[in-house]
Scaffold this active site. Structure first.
Site, PDB file in Angstrom:
ATOM      1  N   GLU A 195      52.764  45.797  44.242  1.00 46.14           N
ATOM      2  CA  GLU A 195      51.940  46.128  43.076  1.00 46.14           C
ATOM      3  C   GLU A 195      52.022  47.635  42.862  1.00 46.14           C
ATOM      4  O   GLU A 195      51.609  48.397  43.725  1.00 46.14           O
ATOM      5  CB  GLU A 195      50.487  45.726  43.305  1.00 46.14           C
ATOM      6  CG  GLU A 195      50.275  44.262  43.630  1.00 46.14           C
ATOM      7  CD  GLU A 195      48.823  43.955  43.977  1.00 46.14           C
ATOM      8  OE1 GLU A 195      47.938  44.757  43.611  1.00 46.14           O
ATOM      9  OE2 GLU A 195      48.578  42.943  44.631  1.00 46.14           O
ATOM     10  N   ASP A 436      48.386  34.056  50.200  1.00 49.73           N
ATOM     11  CA  ASP A 436      48.146  35.479  49.980  1.00 49.73           C
ATOM     12  C   ASP A 436      48.671  36.321  51.147  1.00 49.73           C
ATOM     13  O   ASP A 436      48.878  35.818  52.247  1.00 49.73           O
ATOM     14  CB  ASP A 436      46.646  35.701  49.822  1.00 49.73           C
ATOM     15  CG  ASP A 436      46.305  36.909  48.974  1.00 49.73           C
ATOM     16  OD1 ASP A 436      47.197  37.739  48.730  1.00 49.73           O
ATOM     17  OD2 ASP A 436      45.140  37.023  48.557  1.00 49.73           O
ATOM     18  N   GLU A 484      51.837  37.053  42.246  1.00 50.37           N
ATOM     19  CA  GLU A 484      51.064  38.245  41.915  1.00 50.37           C
ATOM     20  C   GLU A 484      52.058  39.394  41.748  1.00 50.37           C
ATOM     21  O   GLU A 484      52.829  39.393  40.804  1.00 50.37           O
ATOM     22  CB  GLU A 484      50.027  38.538  43.000  1.00 50.37           C
ATOM     23  CG  GLU A 484      48.980  39.552  42.561  1.00 50.37           C
ATOM     24  CD  GLU A 484      48.022  39.902  43.676  1.00 50.37           C
ATOM     25  OE1 GLU A 484      46.882  40.257  43.363  1.00 50.37           O
ATOM     26  OE2 GLU A 484      48.403  39.831  44.853  1.00 50.37           O
ATOM     27  N   GLU A 490      41.985  42.668  39.296  1.00 48.81           N
ATOM     28  CA  GLU A 490      41.233  42.922  40.521  1.00 48.81           C
ATOM     29  C   GLU A 490      41.068  44.415  40.784  1.00 48.81           C
ATOM     30  O   GLU A 490      40.084  44.849  41.395  1.00 48.81           O
ATOM     31  CB  GLU A 490      41.923  42.262  41.718  1.00 48.81           C
ATOM     32  CG  GLU A 490      43.273  42.849  42.063  1.00 48.81           C
ATOM     33  CD  GLU A 490      43.860  42.252  43.334  1.00 48.81           C
ATOM     34  OE1 GLU A 490      43.223  41.373  43.924  1.00 48.81           O
ATOM     35  OE2 GLU A 490      44.962  42.681  43.736  1.00 48.81           O
TER      36      GLU A 490
END
Length: 689
Positions: A195, A436, A484, A490
């Site tokens: 990310e 996750d 993701e 988030e």
């Protein structure tokens, strides 16, 4: 390196020109001395040319041109390999290359993509294959919108890949959108969630000690863009990029070595962190096609917003019966911390709360709920279950209401006894898992992902993979309905406030990711905030989170962002207070028959139209700059349509929740003048009358 500190730029215009001249001299020398060892491949439309040559030492290089634009200068490609278990000299793929045979072909086909932004993908390319002495070949493809190559080993003996050379040399010091690795798990160089915001800088200003993930975009002249990405990654590590400190205007590949030892660690001790890695990046046991190295080349940014390169280069579907795979919407608990109001029980991770989520999902025709972290123990998916959640009761209630239940799991628990665990919960009626904290893409991790996907498919379980970027496996195993690897909503829960404003520009990222991160596959951004804030009003409140930008900016995400499994991130209680908002976002499909990118610029704004059946959905978003745009409805078919339109309200720049709804009749060829507030959006559902 602190990514917020810019290094002193000592790279001058003269040195850039000197570097460019050296490359041209090398190119001319190579061509003159080795004319018989130079090869060329053109795209179907003739605009893009891939050139391949062997230098005097047999080093393979490739370069790309597009209608007078030098996209890539000569860039090396090679793999350094050793026979496993033997102390001998290395052998190379792509170095000391001896080309025995060259074959060419043109492919023009379509293939179905039922869990995607369009029903089928056109795959039209020209291919050139160099079969080389030593048991390998190199395949090059030229598409109208880019080029790619991969090595294919034909060796039947085991060997290890010590390293791979994949260089990307540019002719000038171009501006780039760079997604740095900057939040490593336990300080391990290759352990990361994939990310990244985009640092926008010149290539020469890249941080030399930092890795970047892909896709990474380089801005060429005349508005053209070059985007580097990998695709079709199987049994091999993913691609990182770093600055080429020799040329200052190029990039070189780096790959995570194979872990030899690892410990439990990372965030909340949910990861397996490598503490010792090998001096090689992969083991190869049989003939194998290695991942594609691709460079997209586009003339308009909208070509990035509707691009199929990742699908084209991915392995074909390996599930014979996909009829059980059901994309859809999800009522999600974690972002809103199970905040319910107006109920006669204490909200939290308990049976009554999840029944309420199921009631909400059923009332709004959502297909699923997720029970996130906290339903099971830290070390097991079968033991230490939360006594406040009666899973059998919740699942049975969901069956009664036609709402499926998806469970959260950490990767290291999901990888334990996967067959028995997945069978246990599939037999119970669970519809899938959100797995996750992968947070790695070395070879063993990639192999683990494939194993989990295969077992999940066998038990008809959906997967939503977090801490991982898409790599093509979603086409091979379409039960992987989401990834993701995105700076999603988030992050609003912990965004720092600096000098009274958020540190990061969320709206600018929102109109960058659809062009870049979304190139490689779907993204679990988790939109749907009901508490919306202007830049000055925004604050990070973990248990009562809000979004940056307007209400309609959030609404437009349901059309713009690709996610076959799409979340409604906020609380059912908040949505019930906003019926117009909730009704609209609940009705947007998650897979489509057709996609059209209408207008946009990377980092500035975007407008996307998508069709499902006879109904079109249109979404437009901007960064913090207000904009007036024109929506051309020429994509509509014949006849009249009813357009349900949501636009930013006249006071949206003071109160970001302000919006206006209107219903009007439209037809093909109409042009709608729209206004987007700062951080704003516009969206419509257009149905044939």
């Amino acid at each position: 390196m602190n990514v917020f500190t810019k290094p002193i730029n000592v790279y001058t215009k003269n040195s850039i020109m000197k570097n460019f001249t050296l490359f041209i001299m090398l190119l001319l020398g190579t061509l003159s001395m080795n004319a018989q060892k130079s090869y060329q491949l053109s795209s179907p439309d003739g605009k893009l040319t891939v050139n391949v040559s062997t230098a005097t030492d047999g080093q393979l290089v490739w370069w790309i041109q597009h209608e007078g634009t030098q996209v890539l200068l000569p860039s090396a490609l090679a793999m350094e390999c050793y026979s496993e278990g033997k102390s001998e000299k290395p052998f190379y793929l792509g170095r000391n290359a001896k080309v025995n045979r060259v074959t060419r072909q043109e492919t023009n086909r379509t293939f179905p993509t039922p869990f995607y932004k369009k029903a089928e993908v056109k795959d039209h390319y020209k291919q050139m294959t160099l079969k080389c002495r030593g048991g390998y070949r190199v395949e090059f493809r030229a598409y109208n919108d880019g080029a790619a190559y991969r090595f294919v080993s034909e060796l039947r003996k085991p060997f290890i890949v010590k390293n791979e050379t994949a260089d990307f040399n540019f002719a000038a010091n171009h501006q780039a959108f760079i997604p740095y690795v900057n939040d490593n798990r336990s300080g391990e160089r290759y352990c990361y969630s994939f990310e990244s915001y985009y640092d926008e800088s010149k290539l020469s200003d890249m941080f030399a000690d930092s890795l970047a993930i892909t896709p990474l975009m380089v801005c060429l002249e005349k508005g053209k863009k070059a985007v580097i990405m990998d695709a079709g990654v199987e049994s091999y590590p993913g691609l990182f990029l770093k600055k080429n400190t020799d040329t200052q205007t190029g990039l070189v590949a780096e790959f995570a070595p194979v872990p030899l030892e690892e410990v439990i660690g990372g965030h909340a001790r949910l990861n397996l962190i490598p503490t010792r890695r090998a001096d090689y990046i992969a083991k190869v046991d049989a003939p194998q096609a290695f991942p594609w190295r691709a460079v997209l080349v586009t003339e308009q940014d909208t070509q990035l917003a509707d691009n199929d390169m990742a699908q084209r280069l991915a392995p074909a579907c390996r599930i014979s019966d996909t009829s059980w795979i059901k994309p859809g919407k999800v009522a999600w608990d974690w972002w809103n911390t199970c905040n319910l109001t107006g109920v006669d029980f204490e909200a939290g991770m308990n049976t009554p709360t999840y029944k309420k989520y199921i009631d909400f999902a059923a009332a709004n025709h959502l297909e699923y709920i997720i029970i996130d972290e906290g339903w099971s123990g830290k070390e097991s998916m079968l033991e230490d279950l939360n006594p406040n959640i009666d899973l059998k009761e919740v699942i049975a209630y969901g069956v009664k209401k036609n709402v499926g239940v998806i469970l959260w799991a950490s990767w290291r628990n999901a990888a334990k006894d996967t067959e028995n665990v997945f069978k246990h919960y599939a037999d119970m009626g669970v519809k899938g898992f959100k797995v996750d904290f992968f947070d790695r893409d070395d070879q063993p991790q990639i192999l683990s992902v494939q194993q989990i996907a295969e077992i999940a498919a066998r038990h008809q379980l959906l997967l939503d993979l977090h801490g991982l970027k898409p790599n093509g496996i979603q086409r091979a195993y379409p039960n992987i309905v989401n990834f993701e690897g995105v700076k999603g909503l988030e992050n609003a829960k912990w965004e720092p406030i600096v000098n009274g404003a958020p540190l990061h520009n969320f709206p600018r990222y929102d109109v960058s990711a659809p062009y870049l991160r979304q190139l490689i596959g779907p993204l679990d951004y988790t939109p749907g905030a009901t508490v919306n804030a202007t830049r000055s009003d925004f604050r990070a409140i973990n248990d009562h989170p809000m979004s940056q930008g307007t209400r309609v900016h959030q609404m437009a995400m349901y059309t713009v962002f690709e996610a076959p499994l799409q979340m409604l991130a906020d609380s059912p209680s908040n949505y019930e207070k906003e019926p117009e908002y909730t009704s609209f976002i609940s009705a947007v499909p998650t897979v489509f028959d057709e996609t059209v990118a209408l207008n946009g610029e990377v980092g500035e704004y975007i407008t996307i139209a998508r069709r499902k059946g006879d109904t079109w959905f249109v979404g437009s978003m901007t960064d913090w700059t207000p904009r007036d745009l024109v929506i051309d409805l020429s994509f509509l078919g014949e006849g009249n349509y009813e357009a349900v339109i949501f636009s930013d309200g006249v006071n949206a720049e003071r109160n970001a929740t302000d919006y206006k709804k209107e219903i009007r009749t439209v037809k093909a060829g109409d042009k709608l003048n729209i206004h987007l507030a700062a951080g704003g959006g516009w969206t419509a559902r257009i149905t044939r009358k």
